[in-house]
Design an enzyme around this catalytic site. Structure first.
Site, mmCIF file in Angstrom:
data_model
loop_
_atom_site.group_PDB
_atom_site.id
_atom_site.type_symbol
_atom_site.label_atom_id
_atom_site.label_comp_id
_atom_site.label_asym_id
_atom_site.label_seq_id
_atom_site.Cartn_x
_atom_site.Cartn_y
_atom_site.Cartn_z
ATOM 1 N N GLY A 66 0.845 -1.214 0.000
ATOM 2 C CA GLY A 66 0.000 0.000 0.000
ATOM 3 C C GLY A 66 0.872 1.253 0.000
ATOM 4 O O GLY A 66 2.049 1.208 -0.382
ATOM 5 N N ASN A 67 0.299 2.365 0.434
ATOM 6 C CA ASN A 67 1.026 3.639 0.451
ATOM 7 C C ASN A 67 2.323 3.550 1.242
ATOM 8 O O ASN A 67 3.377 3.991 0.794
ATOM 9 C CB ASN A 67 0.161 4.735 1.089
ATOM 10 C CG ASN A 67 -0.955 5.183 0.153
ATOM 11 O OD1 ASN A 67 -0.900 4.925 -1.052
ATOM 12 N ND2 ASN A 67 -1.956 5.836 0.700
ATOM 13 N N ILE A 68 2.233 2.986 2.450
ATOM 14 C CA ILE A 68 3.392 2.930 3.340
ATOM 15 C C ILE A 68 4.498 2.073 2.720
ATOM 16 O O ILE A 68 5.641 2.503 2.579
ATOM 17 C CB ILE A 68 2.982 2.351 4.721
ATOM 18 C CG1 ILE A 68 2.079 3.339 5.453
ATOM 19 C CG2 ILE A 68 4.185 1.972 5.557
ATOM 20 C CD1 ILE A 68 2.778 4.348 6.320
ATOM 21 N N CYS A 125 2.320 7.903 12.945
ATOM 22 C CA CYS A 125 2.911 9.154 12.452
ATOM 23 C C CYS A 125 2.791 10.230 13.524
ATOM 24 O O CYS A 125 3.719 10.994 13.764
ATOM 25 C CB CYS A 125 2.237 9.587 11.156
ATOM 26 S SG CYS A 125 0.465 9.890 11.309
ATOM 27 N N SER A 139 -3.977 11.857 2.061
ATOM 28 C CA SER A 139 -2.862 11.020 2.496
ATOM 29 C C SER A 139 -3.303 9.879 3.404
ATOM 30 O O SER A 139 -2.494 9.053 3.792
ATOM 31 C CB SER A 139 -1.817 11.871 3.226
ATOM 32 O OG SER A 139 -2.319 12.246 4.491
ATOM 33 N N GLY A 161 -5.072 6.604 3.710
ATOM 34 C CA GLY A 161 -5.610 5.487 2.924
ATOM 35 C C GLY A 161 -6.695 4.751 3.697
ATOM 36 O O GLY A 161 -6.984 5.093 4.845
ATOM 37 N N ALA A 210 -6.798 1.890 5.158
ATOM 38 C CA ALA A 210 -6.415 1.233 6.410
ATOM 39 C C ALA A 210 -6.359 2.251 7.536
ATOM 40 O O ALA A 210 -6.861 2.016 8.643
ATOM 41 C CB ALA A 210 -5.077 0.538 6.253
ATOM 42 N N THR A 211 -5.766 3.407 7.263
ATOM 43 C CA THR A 211 -5.688 4.478 8.266
ATOM 44 C C THR A 211 -7.082 4.846 8.743
ATOM 45 O O THR A 211 -7.335 5.008 9.933
ATOM 46 C CB THR A 211 -5.037 5.726 7.647
ATOM 47 O OG1 THR A 211 -3.827 5.341 7.012
ATOM 48 C CG2 THR A 211 -4.756 6.790 8.697
ATOM 49 N N ARG A 212 -8.008 4.984 7.799
ATOM 50 C CA ARG A 212 -9.359 5.426 8.137
ATOM 51 C C ARG A 212 -10.090 4.416 9.015
ATOM 52 O O ARG A 212 -10.877 4.785 9.871
ATOM 53 C CB ARG A 212 -10.148 5.673 6.853
ATOM 54 C CG ARG A 212 -9.674 6.917 6.158
ATOM 55 C CD ARG A 212 -10.109 6.981 4.723
ATOM 56 N NE ARG A 212 -9.586 8.202 4.143
ATOM 57 C CZ ARG A 212 -10.236 9.348 4.170
ATOM 58 N NH1 ARG A 212 -11.422 9.442 4.708
ATOM 59 N NH2 ARG A 212 -9.684 10.430 3.664
#
Lengths: 302, 344
Positions: free
Chosen positions: A12-14, A135, A168, A170, A172-174
């Protein structure tokens, strides 16, 4: 010097941003990038890059076989960056242990020794698994730590609010906002040694996308904070932030330490390096830069 | 298009939640007690209780509560019988732990809120409450910031997660009646049997007009506060709302005389200064900034000697969302700096 070989688990993004960073590293070399599907943006991007530049990527194995690729290729790496989700990490970590690899955990779980490179790289290096927390923790904990270093037991309560651009964050974060809050609070408890703390996260959809900003507050009881104490705080914070900037170049203080009644406030901003996502994704950058710093330290000490 | 007499409009009273903004979240036990009794007597459908930004929001960032969330809810739970007890929940502030506490105390209605473009942060929380079989509404805050299509996409998500309805919040008091008509009628048409609610603020003097427009456009739930007691210029004044609804023959469960009593009780026991549309509130509405910011803006502006109106317009330019109170100090300090540069 021989580079340490690593695997990135999660595309993913990370994971994708991490891969771009690791290709710049003098100490790390990524040999395996494993996700669930070649339709994921990360795998798609690097499949195309590999076709364009075969030499540069000759050692990089791309796989959509997830954790099975890690087992199959386990002779090709010594260190795993887990960039999947809390759920997957819980499922896989026993297997990681069996593989006897060092793990750098970037999922919002409690597993592993919490690592804020500017504060405790040396101390946590011996641990088999490092936890990069969040983060928000990477940006607020250095400030919270400085607060408790100067004001010690007078720090009654610490609070931190981070605002990140919606773009920024994604999926999963949400889905993991609660986990983000719990783990950030746990890190503040641990590093600043306060019992009471709170973490808040805002998403802001503004366009042009905003940069990551973090405000950290401390409620200081007892006698009034003197000018000389505030100066000592400013000085120590400055030195810690300048050390932090060695691995996160876009990080800086934007509201200098300010006292409002018995509350000390500091606000910082993180502009990303623009490796995979553009520079507004400072939140991605700060945790990945921290993970790379931890990986490089391990490589240097090995 | 008005469907008079058809169905009763659900009245949700936010006095003990939004009103908390107006007194910096310092509401006390006696106030909760007396107001809950009055609201129950008046036949209000839902009473919302808690910190101004909902449960889990007591913080330096937004303001520290006088009473813990659980305390406030326990006090009100003991009084409310027919009237339902509701809470506001913003993921990012509140977590599942807070929701569990509320379930244990016996909260009936959960309003899970996000900024108007971020519905997916409410997924886990809505699904969780759905599983617990409690009434759950999705709330889109600051809904003036995006158009009806975006609101529809976000509302659809909340519906999918299992919400029983959707509340549009004009958190900045920036809507004109034409905006209400456009957005509410579009949503109620597209979402068919999905109940829509509207929560107004009075920065531009339009809270009542907007609430009426919302009902005429298909909304079935309206928020109000006694004496308009709420953030910034205040909310829809609930006793006026009921009076106007009576005149328009819009039916509710609320008794006019008794809701007028609620207004008097609020004035006597809750309200420090009756919400009025101060010049700063007008600018707050014009610039489309969250109503709850006003106390913080005034405090920092006074201290650093900058014009709060400039601060509001700058916050508007930066698209501040609810929860970003820390941006205020940053903006104030920057304005001060640029003012000094201008002088020299």
């Amino acid at each position: 010097m021989k580079k340490i070989r690593v695997a990135i688990f999660g595309t993913g993004n990370i994971g994708t941003d991490l891969l771009v960073k690791i290709f710049r590293s003098k100490y790390l070399e990524c040999n395996l990038f494993s996700g669930r599907s070649f339709l994921s943006l990360g795998l798609k991007k690097f499949r195309a890059e590999k076709l364009k530049n075969k030499r540069k990527y000759r050692n990089l194995i791309l796989s959509d076989k997830g954790v099975n690729a890690l087992v199959k290729n386990s002779n090709n790496f010594d260190l795993i960056f887990d960039c999947t989700s809390a759920k997957l990490h819980k499922k896989n970590f026993k297997l990681f242990r069996k593989l006897k690899k060092k793990i750098i955990n970037l999922t919002p779980t409690d597993d592993g020794y919490m690592c804020i490179p500017v504060l405790n790289l040396e101390e946590c290096n011996k641990s088999i698994e490092l936890n990069m927390v969040s983060c928000g923790a990477q940006s607020s904990v250095p400030v919270a730590f400085t607060m408790s270093k100067i004001f010690k037991k007078r720090v009654q309560y610490i609070e931190t609010t981070s605002t990140i651009s919606s773009k920024s964050a994604g999926p999963a974060t949400r889905l993991n906002l609660d986990e983000y809050i719990y783990s950030t609070q746990r890190a503040i408890n641990y590093f600043a040694r306060v019992n009471k703390c709170k973490a808040i996260l805002n998403l802001n959809p503004a366009f042009p996308h905003i940069n990551m900003e973090t405000t950290t507050y401390a409620k200081i009881k007892g006698k009034k904070v003197s000018k000389s104490e505030l100066n000592r705080f400013k000085k120590l914070l400055k030195s810690i932030i300048s050390k932090l900037r060695k691995y996160v170049r876009g990080h800086k203080i934007i509201v200098e330490p300010t006292l409002i009644d018995d509350v000390l406030v500091v606000k910082t901003k993180t502009i990303g390096a623009g490796d995979y996502l553009p520079s507004y994704a400072g939140n991605l950058d700060i945790i990945n830069c921290a993970a790379v710093a931890a990986g490089e330290y391990y490589a240097k000490k090995k | 298009m008005q469907k008079k007499n058809k169905k009763k409009i659900i009245i949700s009273d936010a006095t003990l939640r939004d009103g908390n903004h107006a007194i910096k979240h310092q509401i006390n036990r006696a106030q909760l007690n007396i107001y809950c009794k009055a609201a129950e007597r008046a036949g209000v459908d839902i009473v919302e209780v808690g910190h101004g930004n909902g449960i889990g929001a007591s913080s330096i960032q937004v303001g520290l509560s006088n009473l813990a969330d659980t305390k406030m809810l326990e006090i009100c739970r003991k009084i409310l019988k027919k009237t339902k007890l509701g809470i506001h929940v913003i993921p990012g502030f509140a977590t599942k732990n807070d929701i569990d506490n509320a379930i244990n105390i016996g909260v009936d209605v959960f309003r899970i809120a996000s900024h108007c473009t971020e519905a997916d942060i409410t997924q886990k929380h809505i699904e969780y409450i759905r599983k617990k079989n409690k009434m759950v509404l999705g709330v889109l805050m600051m809904s003036h910031m995006v158009n009806k299509n975006v609101l529809y996409d976000q509302a659809k998500k909340m519906k999918q997660y299992g919400a029983d309805g959707l509340v549009l919040m004009d958190s900045a008091g920036a809507y004109l009646p034409s905006d209400v008509k456009e957005k509410v009628s579009y949503l109620s048409r597209k979402l068919k049997k999905f109940p829509i609610g509207f929560h107004a603020h009075n920065n531009l003097g339009l809270a009542i007009a907007n609430s009426v427009e919302a009902v005429n456009s298909g909304a079935s739930m309206i928020d109000g506060c006694a004496r308009g007691f709420g953030a910034g210029a205040g909310n829809t004044q609930i006793e006026v709302l009921i009076a106007v609804f009576n005149k328009l023959k819009i039916r509710t469960n609320v008794d006019l005389y008794k809701i007028l009593d609620c207004g008097d009780i609020a004035e006597k026991f809750l309200v420090k200064s009756i919400p009025s549309i101060s010049s700063t509130s007008v600018v707050s509405g014009l610039s489309g900034v969250f109503s709850g910011f006003i106390k913080h803006v005034i405090k920092h502006s006074e201290k650093h000697k900058v014009n709060p109106r400039d601060v509001f317009f700058e916050l508007g330019k930066r698209n501040a969302v609810a929860g970003q109170e820390d941006l205020i100090l940053d903006v104030v300090k920057n304005l001060k700096k640029s003012k000094q540069n201008f002088i020299y």
